[in-house]
Design an enzyme around this catalytic site. Structure first.
Site, PDB file in Angstrom:
ATOM      1  CB  ILE A 172      -9.776   9.794 -12.516  1.00  0.00           C
ATOM      2  CG1 ILE A 172     -11.050   8.904 -11.220  1.00  0.00           C
ATOM      3  CG2 ILE A 172      -8.337  10.464 -12.058  1.00  0.00           C
ATOM      4  CD1 ILE A 172     -10.069   7.596 -11.436  1.00  0.00           C
ATOM      5  NE  ARG A 253      -5.834  -0.452  -9.736  1.00  0.00           N
ATOM      6  CZ  ARG A 253      -5.975   0.696  -8.616  1.00  0.00           C
ATOM      7  NH1 ARG A 253      -5.696   1.590  -8.544  1.00  0.00           N
ATOM      8  NH2 ARG A 253      -7.685  -0.429  -8.569  1.00  0.00           N
ATOM      9  CD  GLU A 282      -0.268   0.041  -5.098  1.00  0.00           C
ATOM     10  OE1 GLU A 282      -1.174  -0.229  -4.075  1.00  0.00           O
ATOM     11  OE2 GLU A 282      -0.081   0.883  -5.428  1.00  0.00           O
ATOM     12  CG  HIS A 300      -3.797   2.854  -3.463  1.00  0.00           C
ATOM     13  ND1 HIS A 300      -3.282   1.761  -4.886  1.00  0.00           N
ATOM     14  CD2 HIS A 300      -3.934   3.774  -4.241  1.00  0.00           C
ATOM     15  CE1 HIS A 300      -4.057   1.223  -5.800  1.00  0.00           C
ATOM     16  NE2 HIS A 300      -4.521   2.913  -4.994  1.00  0.00           N
TER      17      HIS A 300
HETATM   18  O1  LIG Z   1     -10.262   2.762  -6.513  1.00  0.00           O
HETATM   19  C1  LIG Z   1      -9.942   2.068  -6.953  1.00  0.00           C
HETATM   20  O2  LIG Z   1      -9.641   1.698  -7.768  1.00  0.00           O
HETATM   21  C2  LIG Z   1      -8.470   2.552  -6.466  1.00  0.00           C
HETATM   22  O3  LIG Z   1      -7.754   2.407  -6.555  1.00  0.00           O
HETATM   23  C3  LIG Z   1      -8.660   3.104  -4.831  1.00  0.00           C
HETATM   24  O4  LIG Z   1      -6.996   3.496  -4.570  1.00  0.00           O
END
Ligand SMILES: O=C(O)C(=O)CO
Length: 339
Positions: A172, A253, A282, A300
């Site tokens: 990512i 997170r 959350e 999220h």
């Molecule tokens: O793939 C994940 O870990 C996610 O948080 C999806 O939003």
């Protein structure tokens, strides 16, 4: 590995299949699917301990199944049958699963890396631009029927020429770097393992130390997994080391940031704005974030697209299939690689 002694294998389904129906139908053709009747952790543990899932070889689990089972930890694993050898998590982040406990129970865990990269980086760029441009202020005023509000929103900032600091350069983070480069940003990153020089060059990304990243970033993007080493990796000490007026983006997170410290940093102006997709507890969101118009909040939704949710399910299902057919996983989590 002798997996089922010629019997039809059993798979425990924790959560629902929403999109990848044909891939799941193919699993149903080769395995019996068991689903819990419990709707809370205490009942689930009791149901598991009663033998309801005996014989299950693999479990497919979703992020949302946490509401029924709670964290996959030693207590839960003790209640589940010894036949369970694989847990296939649908998601890139697997902090809901205690991997150490799974290893101790001889259970292999998989996640869905790469499937989430584009969608999560896309929402990261959206939050980055939105936070830089103070869009939350104008959007809230417009919905309140006040056009741009009684006092004009402060002018935003362009991404061009700004330093984007990426903390965590996995799939990512790298995807985000590529996209931010197109907006004329300078990319710096900190990662425990440095990228290959060729990859750094392709991304135009410079590896720097952690403190240097904090001190030099105009925008800091959190792109690292949550674990015991990264919980509250950004807290008061770290905010104090940042440039005054830095922007924070978090699609990883919530708990990688100390949320109370973020609220303080926003209130003092040390952080000028933030774009958040994830929260410490959350679905609870810190009131100091909810009430601050300089925080762009998304509930999220990082992977919330038909294409990506389908890709993730297909990936997790392919792990279940491989577990049944080959006795191994396609994408075992890094902590268990080589075990
Ligand atoms: O793939 C994940 O870990 C996610 O948080 C999806 O939003």
């Amino acid at each position: 590995m002798a997996l089922n002694d010629g019997k039809r294998p059993k798979v425990l389904l924790l959560g629902a299949i929403e999109h990848a129906h044909s891939a799941w139908t193919a699993v149903c053709e080769i395995a019996d699917i068991l689903t819990p009747t419990a709707t809370n952790r205490a009942d689930f543990v009791q149901e598991a301990a009663s033998g309801a899932f005996d014989g299950c070889l693999a479990a497919y689990r979703t992020f949302g199944s946490f509401e029924v089972t709670g964290r996959v930890d030693s207590e839960l694993l003790d209640a589940l049958p010894r036949s369970l050898l694989f847990i296939c998590h649908n998601g890139a982040g697997y902090d809901q699963v205690d991997v150490q406990a799974c290893t101790a129970h001889d259970i292999r865990v998989s996640n869905t890396p790469t499937a989430v990269d584009d969608a999560t980086a896309d929402i990261g760029i959206f939050l980055l631009l939105g936070a830089l441009r103070n869009l939350a202020v104008g959007m809230a005023a417009l919905r309140a029927g006040e056009w741009r509000g009684s006092t004009l929103p402060a002018l935003g900032h362009d991404p061009q020429g700004k330093v984007l600091g990426i903390l965590g350069m996995g799939g990512i983070g790298r995807n985000m770097a590529k996209k931010a480069l197109a907006f004329g940003m300078t990319i710096r990153y900190y990662n425990r393992r440095r990228l290959e020089p060729g990859v750094e060059k392709e991304l135009g990304a410079e590896h720097v130390g952690f403190d240097e990243l904090l001190a030099e970033s105009d925008v800091l993007s959190l792109n690292l997994p949550l674990n015991q080493n990264t919980r509250h990796i950004i807290s008061r000490r770290e905010f104090a080391k940042m440039k005054k007026g830095a922007v924070i983006v978090n699609t990883a997170r919530g708990a990688v940031i100390d949320e109370a410290a973020l609220v303080e940093a926003l209130d003092s102006g040390q952080v000028s704005s933030a774009g958040l997709d994830v929260y410490e507890q959350e679905p609870y969101v810190h009131p100091g974030l909810l009430s601050n118009p300089r925080v762009l909040l998304v509930p999220h939704m990082g992977t919330w697209t038909v294409e990506t949710e389908t890709k993730m399910e297909e990936w997790a299902i392919s792990n279940v299939r491989m577990a049944i057919e080959e006795g191994r996983l396609r994408s075992v989590v890094p902590e268990q690689r080589g075990n």
